[in-house]
Design a protein around this motif. Structure first.
Motif, PDB file in Angstrom:
ATOM      1  N   VAL A 189      10.604 -11.322  -1.384  1.00  0.00           N
ATOM      2  CA  VAL A 189      11.487 -10.412  -0.656  1.00  0.00           C
ATOM      3  C   VAL A 189      10.815 -10.047   0.664  1.00  0.00           C
ATOM      4  O   VAL A 189       9.610 -10.235   0.850  1.00  0.00           O
ATOM      5  N   TRP A 190      11.615  -9.511   1.570  1.00  0.00           N
ATOM      6  CA  TRP A 190      11.129  -9.151   2.900  1.00  0.00           C
ATOM      7  C   TRP A 190      11.270  -7.649   3.078  1.00  0.00           C
ATOM      8  O   TRP A 190      12.340  -7.082   2.827  1.00  0.00           O
ATOM      9  N   VAL A 191      10.205  -7.003   3.497  1.00  0.00           N
ATOM     10  CA  VAL A 191      10.239  -5.553   3.679  1.00  0.00           C
ATOM     11  C   VAL A 191       9.793  -5.224   5.101  1.00  0.00           C
ATOM     12  O   VAL A 191       8.901  -5.873   5.659  1.00  0.00           O
ATOM     13  N   PRO A 192      10.409  -4.219   5.710  1.00  0.00           N
ATOM     14  CA  PRO A 192      10.009  -3.840   7.071  1.00  0.00           C
ATOM     15  C   PRO A 192       8.673  -3.113   7.073  1.00  0.00           C
ATOM     16  O   PRO A 192       8.365  -2.342   6.166  1.00  0.00           O
ATOM     17  N   THR A 193       7.882  -3.348   8.118  1.00  0.00           N
ATOM     18  CA  THR A 193       6.609  -2.652   8.282  1.00  0.00           C
ATOM     19  C   THR A 193       6.220  -2.695   9.753  1.00  0.00           C
ATOM     20  O   THR A 193       6.936  -3.287  10.583  1.00  0.00           O
ATOM     21  N   THR A 194       5.113  -2.099  10.078  1.00  0.00           N
ATOM     22  CA  THR A 194       4.635  -2.068  11.457  1.00  0.00           C
ATOM     23  C   THR A 194       3.131  -2.244  11.497  1.00  0.00           C
ATOM     24  O   THR A 194       2.424  -1.933  10.533  1.00  0.00           O
ATOM     25  N   GLY A 195       2.651  -2.737  12.622  1.00  0.00           N
ATOM     26  CA  GLY A 195       1.218  -2.814  12.881  1.00  0.00           C
ATOM     27  C   GLY A 195       0.447  -3.522  11.792  1.00  0.00           C
ATOM     28  O   GLY A 195       0.808  -4.608  11.348  1.00  0.00           O
ATOM     29  N   ASN A 196      -0.621  -2.874  11.334  1.00  0.00           N
ATOM     30  CA  ASN A 196      -1.451  -3.469  10.294  1.00  0.00           C
ATOM     31  C   ASN A 196      -1.208  -2.834   8.929  1.00  0.00           C
ATOM     32  O   ASN A 196      -2.092  -2.822   8.063  1.00  0.00           O
ATOM     33  N   ASN A 197      -0.004  -2.311   8.726  1.00  0.00           N
ATOM     34  CA  ASN A 197       0.370  -1.746   7.436  1.00  0.00           C
ATOM     35  C   ASN A 197       0.830  -2.877   6.518  1.00  0.00           C
ATOM     36  O   ASN A 197       2.007  -3.262   6.513  1.00  0.00           O
ATOM     37  N   ILE A 198      -0.111  -3.424   5.771  1.00  0.00           N
ATOM     38  CA  ILE A 198       0.152  -4.584   4.921  1.00  0.00           C
ATOM     39  C   ILE A 198       0.396  -4.108   3.493  1.00  0.00           C
ATOM     40  O   ILE A 198      -0.507  -3.517   2.879  1.00  0.00           O
ATOM     41  N   PRO A 199       1.583  -4.329   2.925  1.00  0.00           N
ATOM     42  CA  PRO A 199       1.839  -3.904   1.542  1.00  0.00           C
ATOM     43  C   PRO A 199       0.879  -4.579   0.568  1.00  0.00           C
ATOM     44  O   PRO A 199       0.396  -5.686   0.815  1.00  0.00           O
ATOM     45  N   HIS A 200       0.636  -3.912  -0.559  1.00  0.00           N
ATOM     46  CA  HIS A 200      -0.323  -4.438  -1.535  1.00  0.00           C
ATOM     47  C   HIS A 200       0.126  -5.768  -2.106  1.00  0.00           C
ATOM     48  O   HIS A 200      -0.692  -6.583  -2.523  1.00  0.00           O
ATOM     49  N   ASN A 201       1.451  -6.006  -2.127  1.00  0.00           N
ATOM     50  CA  ASN A 201       1.950  -7.259  -2.712  1.00  0.00           C
ATOM     51  C   ASN A 201       2.383  -8.258  -1.666  1.00  0.00           C
ATOM     52  O   ASN A 201       3.160  -9.170  -1.945  1.00  0.00           O
ATOM     53  N   ALA A 202       1.879  -8.101  -0.439  1.00  0.00           N
ATOM     54  CA  ALA A 202       2.133  -9.108   0.589  1.00  0.00           C
ATOM     55  C   ALA A 202       1.505 -10.436   0.183  1.00  0.00           C
ATOM     56  O   ALA A 202       0.470 -10.469  -0.487  1.00  0.00           O
ATOM     57  N   ILE A 203       2.118 -11.520   0.596  1.00  0.00           N
ATOM     58  CA  ILE A 203       1.689 -12.849   0.170  1.00  0.00           C
ATOM     59  C   ILE A 203       0.796 -13.481   1.240  1.00  0.00           C
ATOM     60  O   ILE A 203       1.283 -13.903   2.292  1.00  0.00           O
ATOM     61  N   PRO A 204      -0.520 -13.552   1.027  1.00  0.00           N
ATOM     62  CA  PRO A 204      -1.375 -14.265   1.979  1.00  0.00           C
ATOM     63  C   PRO A 204      -0.967 -15.736   2.047  1.00  0.00           C
ATOM     64  O   PRO A 204      -0.684 -16.361   1.022  1.00  0.00           O
ATOM     65  N   ALA A 205      -0.942 -16.274   3.233  1.00  0.00           N
ATOM     66  CA  ALA A 205      -0.443 -17.642   3.405  1.00  0.00           C
ATOM     67  C   ALA A 205      -1.335 -18.495   4.271  1.00  0.00           C
ATOM     68  O   ALA A 205      -0.985 -19.637   4.579  1.00  0.00           O
ATOM     69  N   GLY A 206      -2.483 -17.978   4.673  1.00  0.00           N
ATOM     70  CA  GLY A 206      -3.379 -18.758   5.507  1.00  0.00           C
ATOM     71  C   GLY A 206      -4.518 -17.913   6.000  1.00  0.00           C
ATOM     72  O   GLY A 206      -4.763 -16.804   5.501  1.00  0.00           O
ATOM     73  N   GLU A 207      -5.208 -18.422   7.000  1.00  0.00           N
ATOM     74  CA  GLU A 207      -6.315 -17.666   7.576  1.00  0.00           C
ATOM     75  C   GLU A 207      -6.600 -18.174   8.971  1.00  0.00           C
ATOM     76  O   GLU A 207      -6.294 -19.323   9.320  1.00  0.00           O
ATOM     77  N   THR A 208      -7.187 -17.298   9.784  1.00  0.00           N
ATOM     78  CA  THR A 208      -7.579 -17.686  11.131  1.00  0.00           C
ATOM     79  C   THR A 208      -8.793 -18.601  11.079  1.00  0.00           C
ATOM     80  O   THR A 208      -9.406 -18.796  10.024  1.00  0.00           O
ATOM     81  N   GLU A 209      -9.160 -19.137  12.219  1.00  0.00           N
ATOM     82  CA  GLU A 209     -10.361 -19.968  12.291  1.00  0.00           C
ATOM     83  C   GLU A 209     -11.622 -19.170  11.982  1.00  0.00           C
ATOM     84  O   GLU A 209     -12.679 -19.743  11.687  1.00  0.00           O
ATOM     85  N   ASP A 210     -11.512 -17.839  12.026  1.00  0.00           N
ATOM     86  CA  ASP A 210     -12.648 -16.973  11.698  1.00  0.00           C
ATOM     87  C   ASP A 210     -12.595 -16.458  10.265  1.00  0.00           C
ATOM     88  O   ASP A 210     -13.438 -15.661   9.856  1.00  0.00           O
ATOM     89  N   GLY A 211     -11.597 -16.873   9.508  1.00  0.00           N
ATOM     90  CA  GLY A 211     -11.521 -16.489   8.108  1.00  0.00           C
ATOM     91  C   GLY A 211     -10.706 -15.252   7.799  1.00  0.00           C
ATOM     92  O   GLY A 211     -10.692 -14.791   6.654  1.00  0.00           O
ATOM     93  N   GLU A 212     -10.006 -14.683   8.777  1.00  0.00           N
ATOM     94  CA  GLU A 212      -9.171 -13.510   8.513  1.00  0.00           C
ATOM     95  C   GLU A 212      -7.881 -13.928   7.807  1.00  0.00           C
ATOM     96  O   GLU A 212      -7.202 -14.860   8.260  1.00  0.00           O
ATOM     97  N   PRO A 213      -7.497 -13.255   6.705  1.00  0.00           N
ATOM     98  CA  PRO A 213      -6.245 -13.604   6.023  1.00  0.00           C
ATOM     99  C   PRO A 213      -5.037 -13.374   6.925  1.00  0.00           C
ATOM    100  O   PRO A 213      -4.983 -12.410   7.696  1.00  0.00           O
ATOM    101  N   LEU A 214      -4.065 -14.269   6.809  1.00  0.00           N
ATOM    102  CA  LEU A 214      -2.800 -14.164   7.533  1.00  0.00           C
ATOM    103  C   LEU A 214      -1.661 -14.091   6.529  1.00  0.00           C
ATOM    104  O   LEU A 214      -1.737 -14.664   5.440  1.00  0.00           O
ATOM    105  N   TYR A 215      -0.591 -13.417   6.923  1.00  0.00           N
ATOM    106  CA  TYR A 215       0.565 -13.219   6.064  1.00  0.00           C
ATOM    107  C   TYR A 215       1.811 -13.770   6.744  1.00  0.00           C
ATOM    108  O   TYR A 215       1.815 -14.075   7.946  1.00  0.00           O
ATOM    109  N   VAL A 216       2.874 -13.883   5.979  1.00  0.00           N
ATOM    110  CA  VAL A 216       4.127 -14.408   6.513  1.00  0.00           C
ATOM    111  C   VAL A 216       5.002 -13.244   6.969  1.00  0.00           C
ATOM    112  O   VAL A 216       5.296 -12.326   6.189  1.00  0.00           O
ATOM    113  N   GLY A 217       5.416 -13.289   8.212  1.00  0.00           N
ATOM    114  CA  GLY A 217       6.317 -12.279   8.750  1.00  0.00           C
ATOM    115  C   GLY A 217       7.512 -12.923   9.424  1.00  0.00           C
ATOM    116  O   GLY A 217       7.558 -14.145   9.618  1.00  0.00           O
TER     117      GLY A 217
END
Length: 258
Positions: A189-217
């Motif tokens: 499901v898709w939920v509205p949010t702002t900035g770096n407010n990442i819900p606890h059940n957000a789905i990590p889907a990748g990472e930056t070249e420095d290893g930071e987790p990325l999510y789908v928006g």
């Protein structure tokens, strides 16, 4: 298209044919390979442009073809010929495997929730959309949740079948990747949010070249709903659009249903 014939030509040979043209690209004599008196099993597999055909219980193939110009397989059909009967077992194999993620930067989950489940990322290329792909956006056609490697990063993005690529945002630009992975087999499901407010059940889907987790928006932009990457340290969702990487502090993020 590829066609595989088992026991054709009066049960004398088996062949693989490409684009319904002759000569056949692979052929082998298989006298009496089929039987009117007993059920006989066979398997057909394809991977990286190689099609192989074998008998049930045997690991080695009796018929193979390696296409020097392979194409992605998005659909298949099966049939028997000339009044014969058969049974078919279709096994969906997710080549990309499963990812089990726990969001390391999110607040502790509610009682009874330990992680956000299994997700299948299936390898694809050239605009192919695997069965069970997750649709997440829309422009002049449906857009699917994908990800692709670019400059050492694994980036969530949008798969646009009509362009035969997955678009990802990186370094201020939009980059089209002909080889990618598609999220399959789940109902997020898709939920509205702002900035770096990442819900606890957000789905990590990748990472930056420095290893930071990325999510789908995703965001609504220019009469489209466009999928991109959420980078918490930047407090935005970046989308690939019009050749550029466009940032939005307000967006929807993809989460697993509780």
């Amino acid at each position: 298209m590829y066609e595989v014939f088992i026991g054709g030509w009066s049960n004398s040979k088996s062949v693989i044919r490409k684009n319904r043209t002759k000569p056949d690209v692979a052929e082998v004599d298989t006298p009496d390979i089929l039987s009117a008196d007993e059920m006989r099993g066979f398997w057909i597999r394809w991977d990286d442009g190689v099609i192989s055909v074998g008998k049930e219980g045997e690991s080695s193939a009796f018929l193979t073809y390696a296409d020097p110009e392979p194409f992605g397989i998005g659909y298949f059909g099966v049939c028997t010929g000339w009044g014969a009967s058969g049974e078919w077992l279709i096994e969906a194999i997710c080549v990309g495997g499963h990812d089990r993620y726990v969001n390391p930067s999110a607040p502790p989950p509610p009682s009874g929730v330990t992680d956000i489940g299994d997700f299948c990322w299936c390898d694809a290329s050239g605009g192919v959309i695997p069965p069970g792909a997750v649709e997440g956006g829309k422009d002049d056609e449906s857009l699917y949740v994908g990800r692709a490697y670019h400059e050492g990063a694994l980036l969530p993005g949008k798969v646009k079948p009509g362009h035969a690529v997955c678009y990802v945002a990186w370094g201020g630009g939009e980059h089209g990747k002909t080889e990618y992975q598609v999220l399959c087999g789940c109902n997020p499901v898709w939920v509205p949010t702002t900035g770096n407010n990442i819900p606890h059940n957000a789905i990590p889907a990748g990472e930056t070249e420095d290893g930071e987790p990325l999510y789908v928006g995703r965001v609504q932009h220019e009469d489209t709903v466009t999928i991109g990457k959420v980078q918490p340290s930047h407090s935005v969702c970046y989308i690939p659009y019009g050749g550029a990487e466009v940032a939005f502090p307000e967006y929807e993020i993809m989460v697993q249903q509780n």
